[in-house]
Motif scaffolding. Structure first.
Motif, mmCIF file in Angstrom:
data_model
loop_
_atom_site.group_PDB
_atom_site.id
_atom_site.type_symbol
_atom_site.label_atom_id
_atom_site.label_comp_id
_atom_site.label_asym_id
_atom_site.label_seq_id
_atom_site.Cartn_x
_atom_site.Cartn_y
_atom_site.Cartn_z
ATOM 1 N N ILE A 357 0.850 -1.186 0.000
ATOM 2 C CA ILE A 357 0.000 0.000 0.000
ATOM 3 C C ILE A 357 0.885 1.234 0.000
ATOM 4 O O ILE A 357 2.003 1.228 0.550
ATOM 5 N N THR A 358 0.413 2.305 -0.598
ATOM 6 C CA THR A 358 1.200 3.532 -0.744
ATOM 7 C C THR A 358 1.292 4.269 0.593
ATOM 8 O O THR A 358 0.506 4.032 1.522
ATOM 9 N N ASP A 359 2.246 5.190 0.644
ATOM 10 C CA ASP A 359 2.407 5.999 1.847
ATOM 11 C C ASP A 359 1.157 6.839 2.109
ATOM 12 O O ASP A 359 0.769 7.051 3.258
ATOM 13 N N GLU A 360 0.536 7.345 1.017
ATOM 14 C CA GLU A 360 -0.684 8.137 1.188
ATOM 15 C C GLU A 360 -1.800 7.300 1.799
ATOM 16 O O GLU A 360 -2.579 7.776 2.634
ATOM 17 N N ARG A 361 -1.865 6.040 1.370
ATOM 18 C CA ARG A 361 -2.889 5.158 1.921
ATOM 19 C C ARG A 361 -2.623 4.869 3.397
ATOM 20 O O ARG A 361 -3.550 4.846 4.209
ATOM 21 N N VAL A 362 -1.352 4.714 3.757
ATOM 22 C CA VAL A 362 -0.998 4.510 5.162
ATOM 23 C C VAL A 362 -1.420 5.725 5.987
ATOM 24 O O VAL A 362 -1.996 5.599 7.076
ATOM 25 N N GLN A 363 -1.134 6.912 5.473
ATOM 26 C CA GLN A 363 -1.518 8.129 6.188
ATOM 27 C C GLN A 363 -3.032 8.238 6.325
ATOM 28 O O GLN A 363 -3.549 8.656 7.355
ATOM 29 N N SER A 364 -3.744 7.852 5.296
ATOM 30 C CA SER A 364 -5.201 7.911 5.350
ATOM 31 C C SER A 364 -5.749 6.944 6.387
ATOM 32 O O SER A 364 -6.622 7.287 7.182
ATOM 33 N N LEU A 365 -5.227 5.730 6.384
ATOM 34 C CA LEU A 365 -5.704 4.732 7.332
ATOM 35 C C LEU A 365 -5.398 5.129 8.773
ATOM 36 O O LEU A 365 -6.158 4.814 9.689
ATOM 37 N N SER A 366 -4.305 5.818 8.986
ATOM 38 C CA SER A 366 -3.919 6.217 10.335
ATOM 39 C C SER A 366 -4.467 7.586 10.711
ATOM 40 O O SER A 366 -4.123 8.122 11.762
ATOM 41 N N GLY A 367 -5.316 8.145 9.866
ATOM 42 C CA GLY A 367 -5.948 9.419 10.186
ATOM 43 C C GLY A 367 -5.027 10.606 10.132
ATOM 44 O O GLY A 367 -5.292 11.629 10.752
ATOM 45 N N GLU A 368 -3.921 10.502 9.403
ATOM 46 C CA GLU A 368 -2.922 11.565 9.367
ATOM 47 C C GLU A 368 -2.788 12.212 7.996
ATOM 48 O O GLU A 368 -1.859 12.985 7.759
ATOM 49 N N LEU A 369 -3.699 11.922 7.098
ATOM 50 C CA LEU A 369 -3.603 12.480 5.752
ATOM 51 C C LEU A 369 -4.196 13.884 5.746
ATOM 52 O O LEU A 369 -5.393 14.063 5.978
ATOM 53 N N GLU A 370 -3.334 14.872 5.472
ATOM 54 C CA GLU A 370 -3.781 16.263 5.541
ATOM 55 C C GLU A 370 -4.809 16.589 4.469
ATOM 56 O O GLU A 370 -5.663 17.450 4.653
ATOM 57 N N GLY A 371 -4.731 15.921 3.352
ATOM 58 C CA GLY A 371 -5.650 16.228 2.266
ATOM 59 C C GLY A 371 -7.038 15.670 2.448
ATOM 60 O O GLY A 371 -7.907 15.876 1.599
ATOM 61 N N LYS A 372 -7.273 14.964 3.554
ATOM 62 C CA LYS A 372 -8.581 14.368 3.793
ATOM 63 C C LYS A 372 -9.378 15.233 4.769
ATOM 64 O O LYS A 372 -8.844 15.736 5.754
ATOM 65 N N LEU A 373 -10.650 15.407 4.472
ATOM 66 C CA LEU A 373 -11.523 16.237 5.293
ATOM 67 C C LEU A 373 -12.685 15.373 5.796
ATOM 68 O O LEU A 373 -13.297 14.645 5.019
ATOM 69 N N ASN A 374 -12.937 15.433 7.101
ATOM 70 C CA ASN A 374 -14.064 14.689 7.655
ATOM 71 C C ASN A 374 -14.562 15.405 8.895
ATOM 72 O O ASN A 374 -13.971 15.311 9.960
ATOM 73 N N GLU A 375 -15.645 16.165 8.751
ATOM 74 C CA GLU A 375 -16.198 16.955 9.843
ATOM 75 C C GLU A 375 -17.648 16.554 10.096
ATOM 76 O O GLU A 375 -18.408 16.289 9.165
ATOM 77 N N ASP A 376 -17.997 16.514 11.362
ATOM 78 C CA ASP A 376 -19.374 16.230 11.770
ATOM 79 C C ASP A 376 -19.677 17.159 12.940
ATOM 80 O O ASP A 376 -19.298 16.882 14.076
ATOM 81 N N ARG A 377 -20.327 18.269 12.655
ATOM 82 C CA ARG A 377 -20.534 19.297 13.669
ATOM 83 C C ARG A 377 -22.015 19.437 14.000
ATOM 84 O O ARG A 377 -22.862 19.455 13.111
#
Length: 994
Positions: A357-377
């Motif tokens: 798996i790519t480094d970006e995928r690792v970051q996404s799985l670990s919740g550390e990918l800066e380019g990902k947005l997920n808000e629930d307010r």
């Protein structure tokens, strides 16, 4: 002689003489202060209550570091089932009072609960009213700071809840927040706590070489030589040198971490008898044990009381809550959604650890990918003004005007770098609700007679309730810069989809209550409510909800008291009957629906494939909803009998209730014949009955005056649930994986019934007419040793879904017994408390193990591409004789190229049914309280200092060793064990006053 009395305090007599001004301080009455309860528009002593009511004091939940109290209510009151859906911070749960009545042809197992009405400081809210209900992850009670709660009263029977009319069918939970008091100087309170959530026990997974070795061992054990040499062994197992297949990714190590919980609360109260106040501010920050999850919550509450003259009193209440929920990797736009989706993939469906798996995928799985947005307010705002004017000494005019605004907003973006399609995905959802409520009512309290032997109380009033909803949701898929995470002109029109919606409803209620008490021993009363809803047609818009109740304090009878007073302090018997109602949550269900433009596929959607005619947009009926102005109220008729008993100088207390709750006119979709042109429509045709008993026993081991005090309390509740009415002449309803049978509990499992694991083909029964042994349908593989054999229910010697996949009436996800056991120990200034709850008798489905094993014996090579759990603690069939020996599971083997699938680990079989018995300790805490008797307290300027340590979820026993968590199941009985775990939390904290 002047007599002064006040609810919860000891009356005091004072000789006034010629004095024109006197100061009186009332002493708390410990035996009565505990028994002040709210029953809807009135406060009464518990001894005068003739209905089924459970009360929880603020002291019972003080110092327990939770974000919301929903998980604690069931430990303090009987007859309440607490449903745990997730261990995530502030995650949604459910409370069920005296059995579930939610029924339907296509239920959502996350929402199929008959939730109670919540009344917070007089403001009524049902969960169906909330903005974003069904898609928000936040539990409703998470909008209320537990440190602001003064009391919780649970109204369980129809008589207690009848004054709430159409909203009280599922019970009522009344919460009163803390108020201002008259003090010489302002009193400040500050509390803080720090909690640690250790990384939870993980599912043992085989990683890297261990996974490859185990899978290759299975192949060599079960495949024939020609199959091994056929070249069909999956490349991921054989090509161990290829960088794409020689990895050892520990996915669970990427997900989980140690969580940190911080809580801060500050409040001030004070003022005079004429004007007093309380203001509080709270902040909670909790990092979940799954990376990328957590919650930030800010709460504000103010309560201002003032008097104008001798007759007018006013109370202004304001509450505000802002909740920012981090939901991990789950997509918040996928309809009804809970935090168990916060993992990027189901642990039971993990990709093989061998894949790169790519480094970006690792970051996404670990919740550390800066380019990902997920808000629930979520934002909740309430302002409520309550005014009282005393028309007469015994008659008051009351008015409450409230405005509530709640909003749930979700923003989600998944960048192209981690999507296999190479495009970006964005979604946005907004749910708003505005509520305006006006209540006006008269309240009467009158003592009559020379000795005040007669007491009459009453309430008569009107309520108007208006809700307006605005919903919007959008999604977009497209290529472009990941720097743009919102939906704008980066996307073409064809790449964007969504909807907007505006709806409203109104409810008008006229209600009344009257009660009469004679000599403090004989009590009788009644409630009556008339409700009208805009959701119904004009002929069925109004409904009436009456109730009656009576009680008798036997222990105060003069002829009996001399004989029992040495061991019985108080004995009251009581009974009640009443009818409550419920309206459906949809605002315009009485109207038919129409589609504009393209109507769908004409063959299987029963829709015309028409977009326009003569240049005019086509208007096509929606054949899934036909207008029905006769849709009416659901009704619940309930009777209750019980008693309250105090013995041995109030060291032993016992409350007991038996009840019968018959809910009728429930909604159910009725299928229409094809010639009608319509598919189905909801109709008031179903019924559910809940009946049972509940009991709470409290025992003070030592006299209450001792330095050493210990209170033990144990509660038991048994609720029997069954379907009483179904459409089409009470025909059984069989859905996709559940169903209903009249006379049986809700949500029966639809399954094959496992008979045995075959050791030898000679075990198969033989058809006496054909001489052929039992076999599976032609699409399945031929039966061979190690396969599961299911019961041939119709006796045709052919196993198939049509005849042998049936509702299993021997299993039910509904528990037989629920209850609680609590310990409160106090020695001087030390205290220890432990609260627990238990459930016995439920049959639950082990969806976790099923998910791990179902890829085997299913065809294809999905078993090779998925991760492999360590299943060494379970026994599987391996050789003849294992079936007779009672191994846990059939043979588990990789699907071979020549043998078709028998689907031996399919999900719809009783193999996966487990015991749902568990006993869970919710909280254990210990602390020490310093007060002004400690000299150093004066030096540091504190009037109170409490230091404590607590642990949430410290221990859970469960009968099944195969289920991850028996306390986490949905309405269908499916376990949530493959979702967000309920982690332990170890907390230290301080609580001060100055």
């Amino acid at each position: 002689m002047l007599t002064v009395s006040y609810l919860g305090f000891k009356p005091q007599e004072l000789l006034v003489g010629n004095q024109t001004q006197v100061t009186i301080t009332l002493a708390p009455d410990a035996t009565q202060l505990d028994d002040v309860v709210l029953i809807g528009y009135q406060k009464v002593f518990k001894r005068d209550v003739t209905s089924a009511v459970s009360s929880i004091k603020s002291d019972d939940i003080e110092g327990i570091p939770v974000l919301d109290v929903s998980g604690l209510i069931a430990t303090q009151a009987t007859g309440i089932q607490s449903v745990n859906m997730t261990g995530a911070p502030a995650g949604r749960g459910a409370l069920i009072i005296r059995g579930n009545t939610s029924i339907g042809g296509d239920i959502d197992a996350d929402l199929a609960y008959s939730s109670p009405l919540y009344v917070i400081d007089g403001v009524q809210t049902s969960l169906e009213d909330l903005a974003g209900y069904g898609v928000s992850n936040v539990d409703f009670l998470a909008s209320l700071n537990p440190n602001d709660i003064a009391s919780i009263d649970v109204l369980k029977d129809a008589s207690a809840a009848a004054i709430y009319g159409s909203r009280g069918a599922n019970g009522v939970i009344i919460i009163e927040t803390k108020k201002g008091v008259a003090l010489d100087k302002p009193e400040f309170s500050f509390s803080t706590s720090l909690g640690l959530q250790p990384k939870p026990d993980l599912v043992p997974m085989l990683v890297g070489a261990a996974e490859r070795q185990a899978k290759m061992g299975m192949i060599q054990r079960w495949w024939h030589t020609d199959e091994l040499q056929s070249g069909q062994t999956p490349m991921v197992l054989t090509d161990s040198i290829n960088p794409a297949f020689n990895n050892n990714v520990d996915y669970q190590g990427l997900f989980y971490k140690t969580g940190i919980d911080q809580q801060y609360d500050f409040s001030v109260r004070g003022g005079s008898e004429k004007t007093n106040y309380r203001v509080s501010l709270g902040y909670d920050n909790q990092e979940g044990v799954i990376k990328g999850t957590g919650v930030d919550r800010v709460t504000f509450s103010s309560n201002l009381n003032f008097k104008a003259g001798e007759k007018f009193r006013n109370q202004l209440i304001t509450r505000f809550t802002h909740t920012d929920l981090q939901t991990g990797q789950g997509n918040p736009y996928q309809g009804s959604f809970n935090l168990n989706s916060s993992l990027p993939v189901d642990p039971a469906g993990l990709q093989s650890s061998l894949f790169y798996i790519t480094d970006e995928r690792v970051q996404s799985l670990s919740g550390e990918l800066e380019g990902k947005l997920n808000e629930d307010r979520t934002v909740n705002f309430t302002i409520s003004n309550f005014a009282t004017y005393d028309l007469l000494p015994s008659l008051s005019l009351n008015s409450q005007l409230s405005f509530v605004y709640d909003s749930n907003k979700k923003n989600f973006y998944e960048p192209s770098t981690i999507r296999t399609e190479g495009d970006g995905f964005a979604s946005y959802a907004l749910y708003n609700r505005k509520n305006l409520t006006a209540e006006t009512y008269l309240s009467l309290f009158k003592n009559i007679g020379a000795n005040n032997d007669h007491e009459v109380t009453g309430v008569l009033g009107n309520r108007v309730d208006y809700n307006k909803y605005e919903d919007m949701a959008m999604t977009a898929f497209g290529f472009g810069s990941d720097a743009i995470q919102t939906i704008n002109n980066r996307y073409t029109q064809d790449q964007i989809s969504g909807y907007t919606d505006i709806s409203a409803n109104a409810l008008v209620s006229y209600f009344g209550r009257v009660s009469y008490k004679y000599k403090n021993r004989y009590m009788i009363g009644g409630n009556f409510s008339i409700d009208g809803s805009s959701r119904f047609g004009k002929d069925v818009r109004w409904a009436k909800f009456p109730s009656l109740n009576a009680g008798w304090v036997i222990s105060d009878e003069p002829f009996l008291k001399p004989h029992i007073s040495s061991f019985i302090d108080y004995l009251k018997i009581r009974g009640s009957w009443g009818i409550n109602g419920k309206q459906f949550p949809e605002n315009y269900l009485r109207f038919g629906k129409y589609n504009l433009g393209y109507g769908g596929n004409p063959y299987w959607a029963n829709q015309m494939n028409v977009s326009s005619y003569g240049g005019v947009t086509g208007v096509i009926p929606n054949y899934d909803q036909i207008g029905n102005a006769s849709l009416s109220w659901e009704e619940t008729e309930q009777w209750n009998v019980g008693f309250d008993l105090d013995m041995f100088n109030r060291r032993v207390s016992l409350a007991f209730d038996a009840y019968n709750k018959n809910t009728d006119k429930l909604f159910f979709d009725v299928a229409f014949p094809a010639y009608s042109g319509y598919n189905s429509a909801p109709t008031n045709v179903a019924g559910v009955i809940n009946y049972g008993w509940e009991s709470m026993l409290r025992y003070h081991v030592f006299p209450r005056e001792n330095y050493l005090r210990m209170e033990l309390s144990v509660g038991f509740a048994q609720n029997k649930n069954y379907v009483s009415k179904l459409p089409n002449g009470n025909q059984d309803y069989i859905g996709s994986d559940y169903g209903y049978v009249v006379g049986r509990p809700l949500n029966l499992y639809k399954m094959f019934i496992n008979d045995y694991i075959i050791d030898d083909l000679d075990q198969l029964p033989v058809n006496p007419f054909t001489g052929e042994p039992l076999q599976g349908k032609s699409a399945w593989a031929n039966i061979r040793p190690g396969f599961p054999i299911w019961q041939d229910l119709n006796g045709d010697y052919l196993l198939n879904e049509e005849h042998d996949l049936k509702l299993t009436t021997d299993y039910s996800p509904i528990p037989d017994i629920t209850g609680s056991f609590n310990i409160n120990l106090q020695y001087k200034k030390w205290y220890f408390q432990a609260y627990s709850q238990f459930s016995f008798g439920a049959d639950i489905k082990n969806t976790v193990l099923n998910s791990y094993m179902d890829s085997y014996d299913r065809g294809g090579d999905d078993w090779a591409r998925r991760g492999l759990a360590d299943l060494s603690e379970y026994t599987f069939w391996e050789q003849p004789g294992d079936g007779a020996a009672g191994v846990d599971f059939p043979a588990i083997y990789p699907q071979s190229p020549t043998l078709g699938a028998f689907y031996g680990f399919r999900d719809n079989q009783t193999l996966w049914i487990e015991s749902g018995d568990y006993w869970k300790v919710n909280n254990a805490s210990i602390g020490y309280t310093f007060d002004q008797n400690d000299n150093f307290m004066k030096n540091i300027g504190l009037s109170r200092l409490r230091i404590y340590g607590a642990m949430l979820n410290p221990y859970q026993w469960q009968r099944s060793k195969k289920v991850v968590d028996a306390s986490m199941v949905d309405a269908k009985g499916h376990t949530y064990g493959n979702g967000y775990p309920q982690a332990r939390t170890i907390t230290i904290g301080i609580d001060t006053k100055f």
